[in-house]
Design an enzyme around this catalytic site. Sequence first.
Site, PDB file in Angstrom:
ATOM      1  N   HIS A 208       0.837  -1.036  -0.198  1.00  0.00           N
ATOM      2  CA  HIS A 208      -0.074   0.006  -0.020  1.00  0.00           C
ATOM      3  C   HIS A 208       0.843   1.242   0.076  1.00  0.00           C
ATOM      4  O   HIS A 208       0.128   2.422  -0.102  1.00  0.00           O
ATOM      5  CB  HIS A 208      -1.099  -0.037   1.363  1.00  0.00           C
ATOM      6  CG  HIS A 208      -0.158   0.275   2.715  1.00  0.00           C
ATOM      7  ND1 HIS A 208       0.491  -0.607   3.335  1.00  0.00           N
ATOM      8  CD2 HIS A 208      -0.219   1.451   3.150  1.00  0.00           C
ATOM      9  CE1 HIS A 208       1.152   0.129   4.211  1.00  0.00           C
ATOM     10  NE2 HIS A 208       0.710   1.303   4.405  1.00  0.00           N
TER      11      HIS A 208
HETATM   12  C1  UD1 Z   1      -1.837   5.353   6.496  1.00  0.00           C
HETATM   13  C2  UD1 Z   1      -0.448   5.838   6.921  1.00  0.00           C
HETATM   14  C3  UD1 Z   1       0.562   4.847   6.738  1.00  0.00           C
HETATM   15  C4  UD1 Z   1       0.078   3.342   7.357  1.00  0.00           C
HETATM   16  C5  UD1 Z   1      -1.109   3.119   6.664  1.00  0.00           C
HETATM   17  C6  UD1 Z   1      -1.646   1.669   7.184  1.00  0.00           C
HETATM   18  C7  UD1 Z   1      -0.094   8.171   6.811  1.00  0.00           C
HETATM   19  C8  UD1 Z   1       0.890   9.243   6.144  1.00  0.00           C
HETATM   20  N1  UD1 Z   1       0.094   7.024   6.388  1.00  0.00           N
HETATM   21  O1  UD1 Z   1      -1.577   5.184   5.249  1.00  0.00           O
HETATM   22  O2  UD1 Z   1       1.650   5.268   7.467  1.00  0.00           O
HETATM   23  O3  UD1 Z   1       1.073   2.448   6.891  1.00  0.00           O
HETATM   24  O4  UD1 Z   1      -2.228   4.083   6.907  1.00  0.00           O
HETATM   25  O5  UD1 Z   1      -2.954   1.338   6.686  1.00  0.00           O
HETATM   26  O6  UD1 Z   1      -0.559   8.511   8.164  1.00  0.00           O
HETATM   27  N2  UD1 Z   1      -9.093   4.587   2.822  1.00  0.00           N
HETATM   28  C9  UD1 Z   1     -10.363   3.919   2.835  1.00  0.00           C
HETATM   29  N3  UD1 Z   1     -10.811   3.708   4.010  1.00  0.00           N
HETATM   30  C10 UD1 Z   1     -10.225   3.881   5.185  1.00  0.00           C
HETATM   31  C11 UD1 Z   1      -8.945   4.550   5.059  1.00  0.00           C
HETATM   32  C12 UD1 Z   1      -8.159   5.214   3.858  1.00  0.00           C
HETATM   33  O7  UD1 Z   1     -11.133   3.711   1.770  1.00  0.00           O
HETATM   34  O8  UD1 Z   1     -10.791   3.539   6.156  1.00  0.00           O
HETATM   35  C13 UD1 Z   1      -8.479   4.983   1.474  1.00  0.00           C
HETATM   36  C14 UD1 Z   1      -9.048   6.547   1.008  1.00  0.00           C
HETATM   37  O9  UD1 Z   1      -9.152   6.391  -0.444  1.00  0.00           O
HETATM   38  C15 UD1 Z   1      -7.771   7.259   1.337  1.00  0.00           C
HETATM   39  C16 UD1 Z   1      -6.587   6.088   1.255  1.00  0.00           C
HETATM   40  O10 UD1 Z   1      -7.122   5.062   1.421  1.00  0.00           O
HETATM   41  O11 UD1 Z   1      -7.512   8.344   0.710  1.00  0.00           O
HETATM   42  C17 UD1 Z   1      -5.223   6.461   1.966  1.00  0.00           C
HETATM   43  O12 UD1 Z   1      -5.617   6.635   3.396  1.00  0.00           O
HETATM   44  P1  UD1 Z   1      -4.518   7.673   4.253  1.00  0.00           P
HETATM   45  O13 UD1 Z   1      -5.174   7.237   5.570  1.00  0.00           O
HETATM   46  O14 UD1 Z   1      -4.564   8.896   3.729  1.00  0.00           O
HETATM   47  O15 UD1 Z   1      -3.089   6.703   3.992  1.00  0.00           O
HETATM   48  P2  UD1 Z   1      -2.676   5.347   4.288  1.00  0.00           P
HETATM   49  O16 UD1 Z   1      -2.576   4.808   2.680  1.00  0.00           O
HETATM   50  O17 UD1 Z   1      -3.947   4.328   4.709  1.00  0.00           O
END
Ligand code: UD1
Length: 390
Positions: A208
């Site tokens: 991811h």
């Molecule tokens: C975040 C953390 C990363 C961690 C990861 C674990 C930061 C910078 N990154 O990355 O260090 O390894 O979590 O999972 O804090 N989304 C969903 N549902 C959710 C959450 C996210 O659909 O419940 C999707 C959304 O489209 C979102 C994307 O995932 O834009 C990214 O989510 P985000 O929390 O920004 O970063 P992660 O890649 O999850």
Amino acid sequence: MTRIRIVLVAGARPNFMKVAPLLDAMGERPWADPYIIHTGQHYDEAMSRAFFHDLGIPEPDVNLDVGSGSHAWQTGEIMKRIEPVFIEQEPDLLIVVGDVNSTMAATITAVKLGIKVAHVEAGLRSFDRQMPEEINRQVTDAIADYLFTTEPSANENLAREGVSPDRVFHTGNVMIDSLVRQMDRASASSVLTRLGLAPRSYALLTLHRPSNVDSESSFRAIFSALHQLQKKLPIIFPTHPRTLQRIQELGMDHVLQELGGHSSWHNLGSDVDSSRGDDQGLFFQEPLGYHDFLKLTMESRLVLTDSGGIQEETTYLGIPCITLRENTERPITLTMGTNVLAGKDPEKIIHESELVLAGQVGEAAVPELWDGKAAERILDVIARLFHLEP
Ligand code: UD1
């Protein structure tokens, strides 16, 4: 008796297994008065609530419901929404864990309000500022008051950055605390039966990181290695929502098909059993809960991942781990544990996988203080710092 109000902040999936043991340890100390803030950085049932349930974490006292956005937007929004909660609760101490945006946002806000901050899992450095987490780690450690570390490299990094040693405590790994506590329940998980898998017959994959999934060329390189590897054994791929979204945005469904991927999330059991010529299959799967994922890890032949925490969990469990990154902020998993770095070079990924499948794996050991008691040690230090009876 004197009680201190301790606010714990959790926002994203890898935070939840780190706050659970800290909350348990607080429950045994009458002086600790915990208050839980969920920032809402992760909000899907499978990314958040499932973990509260599996790990027995109480309902958060407040959920800031921040959700997803750009880094600046998400960080700013968490700061705006958490500040009034800090002002109302007047905590004596904020505990933050890990390196996600919620960790850094809560820390900046608290420090500016004069609230003491403890950072659990401090000092880790990948020395790669392309990683958003590296910036979160540096900012958090630069301004937090008390820094609790998991491995000696973290103490060395903090010393090099000029942090006074009396603020740094090598207390061990709270994520391993959760693993140790939940091992029995994970062992009882029926996930292998549900997915039609035999122990040691499959590889487990997570992917991811923006550096891997945000560009089509990186994605293609990794998937070409996976295409070769899936001829040797099935690959189970619980897919992060971010990764699934990128596959759709990049229009990569066809690429996956070319590469032998089976992008259906369901009927995995019957798929694995069915004959498909040379292909064992790459099986997309919804994100799994804590116990199911741990069971799949424990029983896997090898793990391929770009996660930070999984490098540590596989080291503890003695399961070979091939990390799809150029660097790691957790070097002890390379020097003592089961981890090797393969980046996104298909040849290197295949070479390392073949070594594992041929049984050519080095000796590995569990790092010091990864023993299930890190949260206890952290609470003992906090008692000392606040002049309380441990
Ligand atoms: C975040 C953390 C990363 C961690 C990861 C674990 C930061 C910078 N990154 O990355 O260090 O390894 O979590 O999972 O804090 N989304 C969903 N549902 C959710 C959450 C996210 O659909 O419940 C999707 C959304 O489209 C979102 C994307 O995932 O834009 C990214 O989510 P985000 O929390 O920004 O970063 P992660 O890649 O999850």
